[in-house]
Design a protein around this motif. Structure first.
Motif, PDB file in Angstrom:
ATOM      1  N   VAL A   1      12.074  13.988  -3.804  1.00  0.00           N
ATOM      2  CA  VAL A   1      12.302  13.495  -5.140  1.00  0.00           C
ATOM      3  C   VAL A   1      11.488  14.578  -6.082  1.00  0.00           C
ATOM      4  N   VAL A   2      10.316  15.230  -5.765  1.00  0.00           N
ATOM      5  CA  VAL A   2       9.611  16.054  -6.573  1.00  0.00           C
ATOM      6  C   VAL A   2      10.339  17.381  -6.566  1.00  0.00           C
TER       7      VAL A   2
ATOM      8  N   GLU B   1       0.845  -1.122  -0.112  1.00  0.00           N
ATOM      9  CA  GLU B   1      -0.005   0.141  -0.001  1.00  0.00           C
ATOM     10  C   GLU B   1       0.840   1.237   0.092  1.00  0.00           C
ATOM     11  N   LEU B   2       1.994   1.466   0.776  1.00  0.00           N
ATOM     12  CA  LEU B   2       2.940   2.442   0.865  1.00  0.00           C
ATOM     13  C   LEU B   2       3.365   2.623  -0.567  1.00  0.00           C
ATOM     14  N   THR B   3       3.823   1.416  -1.094  1.00  0.00           N
ATOM     15  CA  THR B   3       4.531   1.307  -2.424  1.00  0.00           C
ATOM     16  C   THR B   3       3.589   2.113  -3.450  1.00  0.00           C
ATOM     17  N   THR B   4       2.383   1.751  -3.555  1.00  0.00           N
ATOM     18  CA  THR B   4       1.134   2.511  -4.277  1.00  0.00           C
ATOM     19  C   THR B   4       1.256   4.117  -3.972  1.00  0.00           C
ATOM     20  N   GLN B   5       1.143   4.433  -2.990  1.00  0.00           N
ATOM     21  CA  GLN B   5       0.939   5.796  -2.581  1.00  0.00           C
ATOM     22  C   GLN B   5       2.185   6.561  -2.825  1.00  0.00           C
ATOM     23  N   LEU B   6       3.242   6.008  -2.591  1.00  0.00           N
ATOM     24  CA  LEU B   6       4.407   6.735  -3.052  1.00  0.00           C
ATOM     25  C   LEU B   6       4.829   6.858  -4.638  1.00  0.00           C
ATOM     26  N   ALA B   7       4.279   5.780  -5.322  1.00  0.00           N
ATOM     27  CA  ALA B   7       4.466   5.760  -6.727  1.00  0.00           C
ATOM     28  C   ALA B   7       3.562   6.694  -7.362  1.00  0.00           C
ATOM     29  N   ARG B   8       2.535   7.142  -6.923  1.00  0.00           N
ATOM     30  CA  ARG B   8       1.521   8.167  -7.218  1.00  0.00           C
ATOM     31  C   ARG B   8       2.065   9.513  -7.055  1.00  0.00           C
ATOM     32  N   LEU B   9       2.628   9.562  -5.713  1.00  0.00           N
ATOM     33  CA  LEU B   9       3.436  10.903  -5.690  1.00  0.00           C
ATOM     34  C   LEU B   9       4.508  11.266  -6.567  1.00  0.00           C
ATOM     35  N   PHE B  10       5.308  10.247  -6.842  1.00  0.00           N
ATOM     36  CA  PHE B  10       6.624  10.299  -8.052  1.00  0.00           C
ATOM     37  C   PHE B  10       6.130  10.691  -9.046  1.00  0.00           C
ATOM     38  N   LEU B  11       4.922  10.576  -9.687  1.00  0.00           N
ATOM     39  CA  LEU B  11       4.437  10.794 -10.849  1.00  0.00           C
ATOM     40  C   LEU B  11       4.616  12.311 -11.340  1.00  0.00           C
ATOM     41  N   PHE B  12       4.818  13.300 -10.122  1.00  0.00           N
ATOM     42  CA  PHE B  12       4.888  14.468 -10.728  1.00  0.00           C
ATOM     43  C   PHE B  12       6.378  14.766 -11.063  1.00  0.00           C
ATOM     44  N   SER B  13       7.399  13.723 -10.747  1.00  0.00           N
ATOM     45  CA  SER B  13       8.603  14.141 -11.221  1.00  0.00           C
ATOM     46  C   SER B  13       8.852  13.814 -12.707  1.00  0.00           C
ATOM     47  N   PRO B  14       8.428  12.911 -13.333  1.00  0.00           N
ATOM     48  CA  PRO B  14       8.916  12.317 -14.915  1.00  0.00           C
ATOM     49  C   PRO B  14       8.486  13.830 -15.525  1.00  0.00           C
ATOM     50  N   LEU B  15       7.431  14.781 -15.272  1.00  0.00           N
ATOM     51  CA  LEU B  15       7.026  15.683 -16.015  1.00  0.00           C
ATOM     52  C   LEU B  15       7.948  16.813 -15.958  1.00  0.00           C
TER      53      LEU B  15
END
Length: 528
Positions: free
Chosen positions: A201-202, A136-150
């Motif tokens: 990361v962001v 569950e924590l991996t899922t939440q962090l992955a969603r946060l990290f999606l800001f960084s590829p942009l």
């Protein structure tokens, strides 16, 4: 006198660019190690760190595939050609069109991953080693990290444009700024926990972009968003990017697959973290020696191909490949023999305990054996890209992925652990490098015919064996008065870090000096 001459020559040309980029990678790897030191203190190989690393691997695929590798290697040759033939205005129009398409694709892909994140995490990392809370924590962090590829996407395209015009200073600093953002987040762990690193990361990705904007403005940047409907060059970039996306995806999937297999072991979450710590240690010499030299060489190789100067192309590839191997062969031996005490000095404190060190050391042996081949593949793949023969490295890369996954899974059925997974990665990467080298020799006439190249490689191999003997002997003779050289020693870092660090510095310094001296005698330094 040789050093004086070296620095004089560094003021201009390829050597100067190589030193700038190498310096940037040194700073990046130093800050990367400091980032990992801070993270290991607070989180070790805990489920929180495993969730962070695992989420990072999923989202990092977006940046590495679309921007970090495939787009950059496709965009640079076309951008150079348009700039030289049609002028700056049309080149910047092309850059704006490529940026528009990249952001559109990244936005759509990020949205899809946001929705599919729970399923992706369960498919990749679900198993007896990961607890439901970790998933569950991996899922939440992955969603946060999606800001960084942009943000990294914008920064990656800026880096490609600057590199295409031989501007390397700002791009060389960008990864360091990125690491500093994550370090600040890690230092906030007492208050924010693992979410401090997540937001770091962001923040780091934003800094990665901002640090390059002044250099772009100085180069006369004139960017505006457009889809480039009447620009055939946009289609050229897209056409060349297709196989490169597969190639970059294959390389990253190979790493994720190793972690996914480890997640299914007993105590899988801690073992995944140990694998990634070991991989980061291997990336230290890889980034400094291989990525820096290959990044500088790529625009030069593309120009030589465009001008039909294949004799110079073969010589340039040989020279760069020889230098990379001359530098990474001893680095590989150093990681094999000195990897455990190095990891102990860097990480073993706070939440990073002896078990964490054991897992990291297990994996490091396999990864260290992969280093020369992993590093050599970087310049070999870029050489194929310069030749615009993009499918060859892609097909070889897919073979490497299959070998890595198949061999790793087979070794696990025979009772293997994370050391076996790292060994499978090493074997697959060595086979990939040999195949790439053989096929490049067919693609570039005269690539194999330089007898001096083979003599220098043999000499470097002999010098590396002598270095290995010295390091093993030094470690064996030092066990009596420095018990921290043994993995089972109950290490107390406050008391033993200084003597162990001094010993590592002394042995590594003497070993490096001896290796360089032997290389000088054999005339195999590849410098100049």
């Amino acid at each position: 006198m040789q050093l004086v001459s070296l620095f004089r020559r560094a003021r201009s040309g390829a050597l100067g660019n190589s030193l700038i980029v190498m310096g940037g990678f040194v700073l990046s790897r130093i800050t990367g190690v400091l980032r990992d030191v801070i993270a290991s203190y607070f989180f070790g190989t805990s489920p929180e760190m495993t969730a962070y690393r695992s989420a990072f691997q999923i989202v990092d695929l977006l940046y590495l595939v679309i921007i970090g590798g495939a787009l950059g290697s496709s965009f640079i040759p076309v951008f150079i050609q348009v700039w030289e033939q049609d002028g700056e205005e049309r080149a910047w129009r092309l850059a704006g069109a490529v940026l528009s398409w990249a952001l559109l694709i990244l936005t759509v892909a990020s949205g899809l991953i946001f929705l599919a994140a729970p399923w992706l995490v369960q498919v990749i990392y679900g198993g007896q080693g990961f607890e439901p809370a970790t998933l569950e924590l991996t899922t939440q962090l992955a969603r946060l990290f999606l800001f960084s590829p942009l943000l990294l996407g914008l920064g990656g395209l800026a880096m490609a444009a600057l590199n295409a015009r031989d501007r390397f200073t700002a791009p060389a600093l960008a990864p360091t700024i990125y690491n500093l953002g994550i370090m600040l987040g890690a230092l906030a762990a007492p208050w924010l926990g693992i979410w401090g690193m997540g937001w770091g990361v962001v923040i780091g990705a934003l800094g990665y972009l901002l640090v390059q904007l002044p250099a772009l403005r100085g180069m006369g940047m004139r960017l505006y968003l457009n889809l480039g409907r009447q620009m055939a060059e946009v289609g050229t970039v897209a056409h060349q990017m297709g196989p490169r996306v597969l190639g970059q995806a294959a390389a990253h999937i190979s790493i994720v697959a190793t972690s996914a297999l480890a997640a299914r072991l007993v105590d899988g979450d801690a073992k995944v973290a140990g694998l990634i710590y070991a991989y980061q240690l291997m990336l230290l010499p890889f980034g400094v020696f291989s990525l820096s030299l290959s990044q500088v060489a790529f625009p030069r190789l593309a120009r030589l191909v465009a001008e039909g100067r294949y004799g110079e192309l073969a010589a340039d590839v040989r020279r760069t490949l020889g230098t990379i191997l001359w530098l990474t062969l001893p680095a590989s031996v150093a990681l094999l023999v000195l990897g455990m005490p190095t990891a102990r000095v860097l990480f073993e404190r706070g939440a990073f305990d002896t078990l964490s060190l054991h897992y990291t050391t297990q994996a490091l042996i396999g990864y260290a054996a992969a280093l020369p081949a992993f590093a050599a593949s970087e310049i070999l793949i870029r050489s194929f890209y310069a030749l615009q023969r993009t499918w060859t490295p892609v097909l070889v890369g897919l073979l490497q992925v299959g070998l890595n996954i198949g061999l790793g899974a087979w070794l696990l059925t025979r009772g293997g652990d994370i050391g076996a997974l790292a060994l499978a990665f090493s074997l697959a990467n060595n086979i990939e490098a040999l195949l790439l080298f053989g096929l490049l020799g067919i693609a570039i006439p005269g690539m194999w015919r330089d007898v001096s190249m083979w003599r220098r490689l043999a000499g470097a191999g002999g010098a590396t064996l002598l270095l290995a003997g010295f390091l093993l002997l030094a470690r064996s003779l030092s066990m009596g008065f420095l018990p921290a050289l043994a993995l089972e020693h109950p290490y107390i870092w406050q008391r033993e870090i200084l003597p162990l660090t001094l010993w590592l510095g002394l042995v590594a310094g003497v070993g490096a000096g001896g290796y360089y001296g032997i290389s000088r005698v054999l005339r195999i330094t590849h410098l100049g």
